[in-house]
Scaffold this motif. Sequence first.
Motif, PDB file in Angstrom:
ATOM      1  N   GLU A  58      45.884  -8.245  13.802  1.00 53.93           N
ATOM      2  CA  GLU A  58      45.320  -6.944  13.490  1.00 53.93           C
ATOM      3  C   GLU A  58      44.846  -6.166  15.215  1.00 53.93           C
ATOM      4  O   GLU A  58      44.283  -6.733  15.629  1.00 53.93           O
ATOM      5  CB  GLU A  58      44.364  -6.270  12.626  1.00 53.93           C
ATOM      6  CG  GLU A  58      44.000  -5.127  12.172  1.00 53.93           C
ATOM      7  CD  GLU A  58      42.757  -5.169  11.541  1.00 53.93           C
ATOM      8  OE1 GLU A  58      42.014  -5.785  10.447  1.00 53.93           O
ATOM      9  OE2 GLU A  58      42.457  -3.774  11.130  1.00 53.93           O
ATOM     10  N   ASN A 112      46.261  -0.088  12.188  1.00 53.30           N
ATOM     11  CA  ASN A 112      46.293   0.898  11.378  1.00 53.30           C
ATOM     12  C   ASN A 112      46.980   1.993  10.851  1.00 53.30           C
ATOM     13  O   ASN A 112      46.566   2.786  13.139  1.00 53.30           O
ATOM     14  CB  ASN A 112      44.454   1.252  11.790  1.00 53.30           C
ATOM     15  CG  ASN A 112      43.506  -0.225  11.501  1.00 53.30           C
ATOM     16  OD1 ASN A 112      43.784  -0.345  10.360  1.00 53.30           O
ATOM     17  ND2 ASN A 112      42.883  -1.119  12.394  1.00 53.30           N
ATOM     18  N   GLU A 144      48.727  -0.650   7.546  1.00 51.73           N
ATOM     19  CA  GLU A 144      47.282  -0.825   7.097  1.00 51.73           C
ATOM     20  C   GLU A 144      46.943   1.112   6.825  1.00 51.73           C
ATOM     21  O   GLU A 144      46.740   1.608   7.980  1.00 51.73           O
ATOM     22  CB  GLU A 144      46.185  -1.036   7.755  1.00 51.73           C
ATOM     23  CG  GLU A 144      46.241  -2.430   8.337  1.00 51.73           C
ATOM     24  CD  GLU A 144      45.039  -3.112   8.456  1.00 51.73           C
ATOM     25  OE1 GLU A 144      44.093  -3.296   8.244  1.00 51.73           O
ATOM     26  OE2 GLU A 144      45.367  -4.889   8.408  1.00 51.73           O
ATOM     27  N   ASP A 174      44.705  -0.407   2.766  1.00 54.31           N
ATOM     28  CA  ASP A 174      42.842  -1.537   4.029  1.00 54.31           C
ATOM     29  C   ASP A 174      42.011  -0.846   2.996  1.00 54.31           C
ATOM     30  O   ASP A 174      41.863   0.105   2.138  1.00 54.31           O
ATOM     31  CB  ASP A 174      42.730  -0.834   4.491  1.00 54.31           C
ATOM     32  CG  ASP A 174      41.962  -1.002   6.342  1.00 54.31           C
ATOM     33  OD1 ASP A 174      41.613  -2.475   6.046  1.00 54.31           O
ATOM     34  OD2 ASP A 174      41.909  -0.661   7.155  1.00 54.31           O
ATOM     35  N   LYS A 195      44.236  -5.416   1.702  1.00 59.26           N
ATOM     36  CA  LYS A 195      43.421  -6.242   2.344  1.00 59.26           C
ATOM     37  C   LYS A 195      41.433  -5.550   1.764  1.00 59.26           C
ATOM     38  O   LYS A 195      41.286  -4.697   1.762  1.00 59.26           O
ATOM     39  CB  LYS A 195      42.638  -5.712   3.591  1.00 59.26           C
ATOM     40  CG  LYS A 195      43.974  -6.328   4.326  1.00 59.26           C
ATOM     41  CD  LYS A 195      44.129  -5.330   6.209  1.00 59.26           C
ATOM     42  CE  LYS A 195      43.432  -6.463   6.942  1.00 59.26           C
ATOM     43  NZ  LYS A 195      43.694  -6.273   8.181  1.00 59.26           N
TER      44      LYS A 195
HETATM   45 CA    CA Z   1      41.804  -2.202   8.805  1.00 61.50          CA
END
Ligand code: CA
Length: 273
Positions: A58, A112, A144, A174, A195
């Motif tokens: 990530e 993200n 995400e 997320d 997630k």
């Molecule tokens: Ca994240």
Amino acid sequence: SKMTGKACMTLYNAELNSARERQLLIENDIREGLEREEFDVWYQPIVDARTQAMIGVEALARWPRRPGGELKPDDFIPVAETSGLIYALGQFVLRRACQQLMPLSTLKLSVNISPAQFRDPEFENKVASVLGTTHFPARRLQLEVTETYVLENPERARAAIANLKALGTAVALDDFGTGYSSIGYLRRFNFDTIKIDKSLAGLVDDDEQASVLVSGTIRIASALGMQVVAEGVETEKQMKLLRLAGCDQLQGYYYSAPKPLNEILQLPLQQQG
Ligand code: CA
Ligand code: C2E
Ligand code: CA
Ligand code: CA
């Protein structure tokens, strides 16, 4: 002695002004920081729960060279969002991460995306353009997003997710477990991955009831065909319990904190390949 009403008002205004001033200061710093290339992208491993091999990372924004001292994402991302600077910052992170991960043939990349970026009708085109210029394969990229975004404009969210999937890119939900939506509602958006937030995943080693909640959530998400990642895994015990509960992938300090890419690649984590 008690403060007079007027004195209270003055104090209140002074506090409001200083919060506003801090916001403006950070906003200005972000603008200059982007021009002066003070931002970096660090990475945290995402590990296959079964084999324990690193299968992806990530990307997380970092601001080590800010002249006034480093700020954490929780301090600058919200300011970037309200000021509109998140478009430039988000684009920088995506481009830099695709460039850096490009030579690593199998590692997946998860980035993200703020609600504001995702709201931009040009967003999918901007992603396509980064993929085009960096030659990063779309199928290795995952974006995400949080629940806030899909609730705000479900129609746009569905369209954007469909467009991204048409590019070949995966989309993850997320921070699952921090909002109020049920997994049943969220499944309609066709996320590839969910997630599980660290606040929920961290309950797995607490009492019986908490761990039933975590494993139930994981079971439902898996049954709906989504990949399940647990974040915030800090101990071996949590790792084992989350694996047993059916998580596909794990992420957290137990494996590594976020670090520059060269340090991540030197970790004693076997890589899938
Ligand atoms: Ca994240
Ligand atoms: P997030 O997307 O939920 O990212 C995970 C955060 O949890 C990261 O904080 C990571 O360092 C931290 N973390 C990882 N493993 C553990 C663990 O085992 N225990 C604990 N307690 N924490 C762990 P970080 O890097 O400070 O980022 C905070 C948030 O800022 C991110 O939360 C994300 O919402 C946002 N953010 C960071 N970079 C970006 C970016 O490039 N774009 C956008 N839009 N948001 C970003
Ligand atoms: Ca998260
Ligand atoms: Ca716990």
